[in-house]
Design a protein around this motif. Structure first.
Motif, mmCIF file in Angstrom:
data_model
loop_
_atom_site.group_PDB
_atom_site.id
_atom_site.type_symbol
_atom_site.label_atom_id
_atom_site.label_comp_id
_atom_site.label_asym_id
_atom_site.label_seq_id
_atom_site.Cartn_x
_atom_site.Cartn_y
_atom_site.Cartn_z
ATOM 1 N N THR A 28 0.796 -0.989 -0.019
ATOM 2 C CA THR A 28 0.050 -0.087 0.150
ATOM 3 C C THR A 28 0.745 1.077 -0.027
ATOM 4 O OG1 THR A 28 -1.879 -1.059 1.080
ATOM 5 C CG2 THR A 28 -1.782 1.094 1.351
ATOM 6 N N CYS A 29 1.964 1.311 0.738
ATOM 7 C CA CYS A 29 2.777 2.573 1.028
ATOM 8 C C CYS A 29 3.653 2.846 -0.463
ATOM 9 C CB CYS A 29 3.706 2.154 1.912
ATOM 10 S SG CYS A 29 5.102 3.451 2.125
ATOM 11 N N ILE A 30 3.933 1.673 -1.100
ATOM 12 C CA ILE A 30 4.709 1.659 -2.510
ATOM 13 C C ILE A 30 3.772 2.115 -3.504
ATOM 14 C CG2 ILE A 30 5.875 0.523 -4.232
ATOM 15 C CD1 ILE A 30 7.237 -1.154 -2.093
ATOM 16 N N ASN A 31 2.588 1.618 -3.582
ATOM 17 C CA ASN A 31 1.585 1.961 -4.416
ATOM 18 C C ASN A 31 0.689 3.308 -4.350
ATOM 19 O OD1 ASN A 31 2.135 -0.507 -5.858
ATOM 20 N ND2 ASN A 31 0.477 -1.464 -4.921
ATOM 21 N N ARG A 32 0.762 3.859 -3.284
ATOM 22 C CA ARG A 32 0.052 5.100 -2.886
ATOM 23 C C ARG A 32 1.197 6.382 -2.846
ATOM 24 N NH1 ARG A 32 -3.887 5.071 2.189
ATOM 25 N NH2 ARG A 32 -5.026 3.539 0.824
ATOM 26 N N PHE A 33 2.493 6.130 -2.514
ATOM 27 C CA PHE A 33 3.284 7.193 -2.452
ATOM 28 C C PHE A 33 4.543 7.014 -3.261
ATOM 29 C CE2 PHE A 33 0.898 6.767 1.738
ATOM 30 C CZ PHE A 33 0.244 8.068 1.941
ATOM 31 N N LEU A 34 5.007 5.868 -3.094
ATOM 32 C CA LEU A 34 6.653 5.742 -3.603
ATOM 33 C C LEU A 34 6.401 5.810 -5.009
ATOM 34 C CD1 LEU A 34 8.228 3.491 -1.113
ATOM 35 C CD2 LEU A 34 8.860 6.058 -1.423
ATOM 36 N N ILE A 35 5.845 5.143 -5.691
ATOM 37 C CA ILE A 35 5.646 5.049 -7.319
ATOM 38 C C ILE A 35 5.196 6.207 -7.737
ATOM 39 C CG2 ILE A 35 4.412 3.741 -9.146
ATOM 40 C CD1 ILE A 35 5.087 1.151 -7.771
ATOM 41 N N PRO A 36 3.837 6.938 -7.282
ATOM 42 C CA PRO A 36 3.686 8.162 -7.884
ATOM 43 C C PRO A 36 4.445 9.066 -7.672
ATOM 44 C CG PRO A 36 1.668 7.035 -6.642
ATOM 45 C CD PRO A 36 3.083 6.346 -6.361
ATOM 46 N N GLY A 37 5.451 9.319 -6.534
ATOM 47 C CA GLY A 37 6.145 10.237 -6.495
ATOM 48 C C GLY A 37 7.566 10.325 -7.042
ATOM 49 N N LEU A 38 8.260 8.847 -6.907
ATOM 50 C CA LEU A 38 9.580 8.718 -7.476
ATOM 51 C C LEU A 38 9.498 7.663 -8.354
ATOM 52 C CD1 LEU A 38 11.474 8.805 -3.971
ATOM 53 C CD2 LEU A 38 11.280 10.686 -5.842
ATOM 54 N N GLY A 39 8.442 7.083 -8.967
ATOM 55 C CA GLY A 39 8.774 5.803 -9.642
ATOM 56 C C GLY A 39 9.307 6.080 -10.916
ATOM 57 N N LYS A 40 9.353 7.232 -11.725
ATOM 58 C CA LYS A 40 9.774 7.632 -13.092
ATOM 59 C C LYS A 40 11.329 7.817 -12.921
ATOM 60 C CE LYS A 40 5.360 9.428 -14.874
ATOM 61 N NZ LYS A 40 4.969 10.764 -15.466
ATOM 62 N N LYS A 41 11.816 7.923 -11.978
ATOM 63 C CA LYS A 41 13.269 8.239 -11.705
ATOM 64 C C LYS A 41 13.830 6.759 -12.050
ATOM 65 C CE LYS A 41 13.629 12.148 -9.925
ATOM 66 N NZ LYS A 41 14.423 13.503 -10.365
ATOM 67 N N LYS A 42 14.982 7.006 -12.689
ATOM 68 C CA LYS A 42 16.106 5.827 -12.887
ATOM 69 C C LYS A 42 16.687 5.582 -11.633
ATOM 70 C CE LYS A 42 15.907 5.447 -17.450
ATOM 71 N NZ LYS A 42 15.540 4.210 -18.065
ATOM 72 N N LEU A 43 16.509 4.003 -11.092
ATOM 73 C CA LEU A 43 17.046 3.623 -9.879
ATOM 74 C C LEU A 43 18.636 4.132 -9.703
ATOM 75 C CD1 LEU A 43 16.861 1.814 -7.383
ATOM 76 C CD2 LEU A 43 17.655 -0.134 -8.921
ATOM 77 N N THR A 44 19.510 4.204 -10.884
ATOM 78 C CA THR A 44 20.973 4.350 -10.763
ATOM 79 C C THR A 44 21.067 6.046 -10.716
ATOM 80 O OG1 THR A 44 21.058 4.469 -13.132
ATOM 81 C CG2 THR A 44 21.539 2.448 -11.971
ATOM 82 N N LYS A 45 20.104 6.717 -10.974
ATOM 83 C CA LYS A 45 20.104 8.281 -11.042
ATOM 84 C C LYS A 45 19.488 8.739 -9.830
ATOM 85 C CE LYS A 45 22.348 8.139 -15.214
ATOM 86 N NZ LYS A 45 21.657 8.962 -16.238
#
Length: 435
Positions: free
Chosen positions: A105-122
């Motif tokens: 729930t935390c990842i789908n609600r907050f992390l992916i909408p907020g930072l999901g488009k960032k490249k993992l290495t960047k």
């Protein structure tokens, strides 16, 4: 004869192991060299820059990290892709089902909408800090479209923001989930370091709770006297067991002759399996506790009552082996127990508290009686005594006043102490030892 100074910049010779650098046809500079890769292998990497100095600086940094034993990152996808992989392939095997549900729930609600488009290495610490600061000041009705989904909008959709922001505890929880996911990426050598660890969110204030006083506890037990689950509430107040531990008790866990109970499991409702019996919260939570005489009498009486309910139910009885069941033998849903508890509080004329506050009430009342902190820690099943000391650092005002009065009497003159002990209609309270 030409000298290195006369040689064009793109053709200067570099030392062995320093890599190569040259200017491309598009006027950009490219530097290439071998660095450490996952599985202890070597890999040739290429970096680019607008000038020779910039390209060399990037390559020098990668070679320096390689010499320190940091492999070059291998992940090429986004943070959203990695978080999804981590949930489905890693966390699901190491977390309890309820914890995994909260993480999802935390990842789908907050992390992916907020930072999901960032490249993992960047991803950088600045990205994480900026996003957390934005999340801290953003109204959730606006960000998640909660108000627009209501039948009668009363917030952002009507131009009046309610300012419903996340609590510091929730922000800390979101940050900890991100740290856990990135920590596994470091272990798998997908990224060189966990950037979320470089972000400080501050220590949130502990949640305040209002446990029952001794008078309120007696009032509550008197109100629950005729209820079929009176033994459960009495056991909760006398032992401080968690809700899931109470509902997960089986008759085989109780030794009514010797007056002990073995806490081995907990009952919880999960998304996949419904009401499920799980191991205790931590390894320290698996313990054996002593039962007071009053609880032993209540449990024996409840066992007789359960036998009568079993005979009355006949073929409808569903034997589960649990101590506390419904009138047809099924395990009790934790949500239904909370409703019953709230009803009994209202019947007793007491303020509304959480069921978990009965556990806090047990610990606080024991502290007021001068019981050693290590005994309370063993009874509650805390992993470390520091947890017990931190949670119950705020004792009641009466306990603090008793301790201060005891110290004041000890520091006063003998005449003052004798006068203080002889004045008034009530004797001086006997303060528990403060350790």
């Amino acid at each position: 004869m030409t000298t290195p100074r006369d040689t064009p910049a793109s053709r200067r010779t570099r030392a062995n192991g320093d890599g190569t650098v040259y200017q491309r046809k598009d006027r950009r500079w490219e530097a290439a060299g071998y660095v450490l890769a996952p599985s202890n292998t070597r890999k040739r990497v290429r970096v680019y820059g607008g000038s020779r100095t910039e390209a060399l600086a990037k390559l020098t940094e990668k070679i320096a990290n390689s010499n320190r034993g940091l492999p070059v990152p291998s992940a090429q996808g986004t943070l959203a892709a990695y978080l999804t992989y981590w949930l489905e392939n890693v966390a699901v095997h190491h977390l309890r089902e309820t914890t995994h549900t909260r993480y999802t729930t935390c990842i789908n609600r907050f992390l992916i909408p907020g930072l999901g488009k960032k490249k993992l290495t960047k991803l950088t610490a600045k990205d994480v800090r900026t996003w957390l600061n934005q999340l801290r000041t953003t109204c959730q009705c606006c960000a998640r479209g909660i108000d627009s989904g209501r039948e009668e909008p009363r917030c952002c959709a009507v131009g009046t923001c309610c300012g419903k922001r996340l609590s510091p505890l929730t922000l800390t929880y979101i940050h900890s989930v991100l740290k856990s996911a990135l920590e596994h990426a470091v272990r798998e050598e997908e990224i060189p370091r966990n950037v979320a660890r470089n972000v400080r969110t501050g220590t949130p204030r502990p949640r305040r709770f209002e446990p029952l006083t001794a008078d309120e506890a007696r009032q509550f037990l008197a109100s629950a006297q005729g209820h079929r689950l009176h033994a459960l509430f009495e056991l909760a107040l006398h032992t401080g067991l968690r809700k899931g531990e109470l509902l997960g008790l089986r008759w085989e866990d109780l030794a009514l002759d010797t007056g002990t109970a073995a806490i081995r499991r907990t009952l919880q409702r999960t998304t996949a399996g419904g009401l499920t019996t799980l191991p205790t919260k931590t390894r320290a939570s698996e313990r054996r506790i002593a039962l007071p005489t009053r609880c032993l009498h209540s449990l024996k009486h409840y066992h007789e009552q359960q036998q009568r309910e079993r005979e009355a139910a006949g073929t409808k009885w569903q034997h589960s082996g649990h101590v506390f069941t419904t009138s047809q033998g099924r395990p009790i849903d934790p949500t239904n127990l909370t409703r019953t508890f709230t009803t009994l509080l209202r019947k007793a004329g007491l303020r509304r508290i959480r069921f978990h506050d009965l556990r806090h009430s047990t610990a606080t009342l024991l502290l007021e009686q001068g019981i050693e902190l290590v005994v309370i820690k063993e009874l509650l099943g805390h992993a470390h005594i520091g947890v017990t000391a931190t949670v119950y650092a705020h004792v009641r005002l009466r306990l603090q006043r008793d301790a201060i009065d005891t110290l004041s009497n000890a520091l006063g003159s003998p005449e003052t102490t004798a006068t203080a002990s002889g004045d008034g209609d009530e004797p001086q309270p006997c303060a528990p030892l403060v350790r």
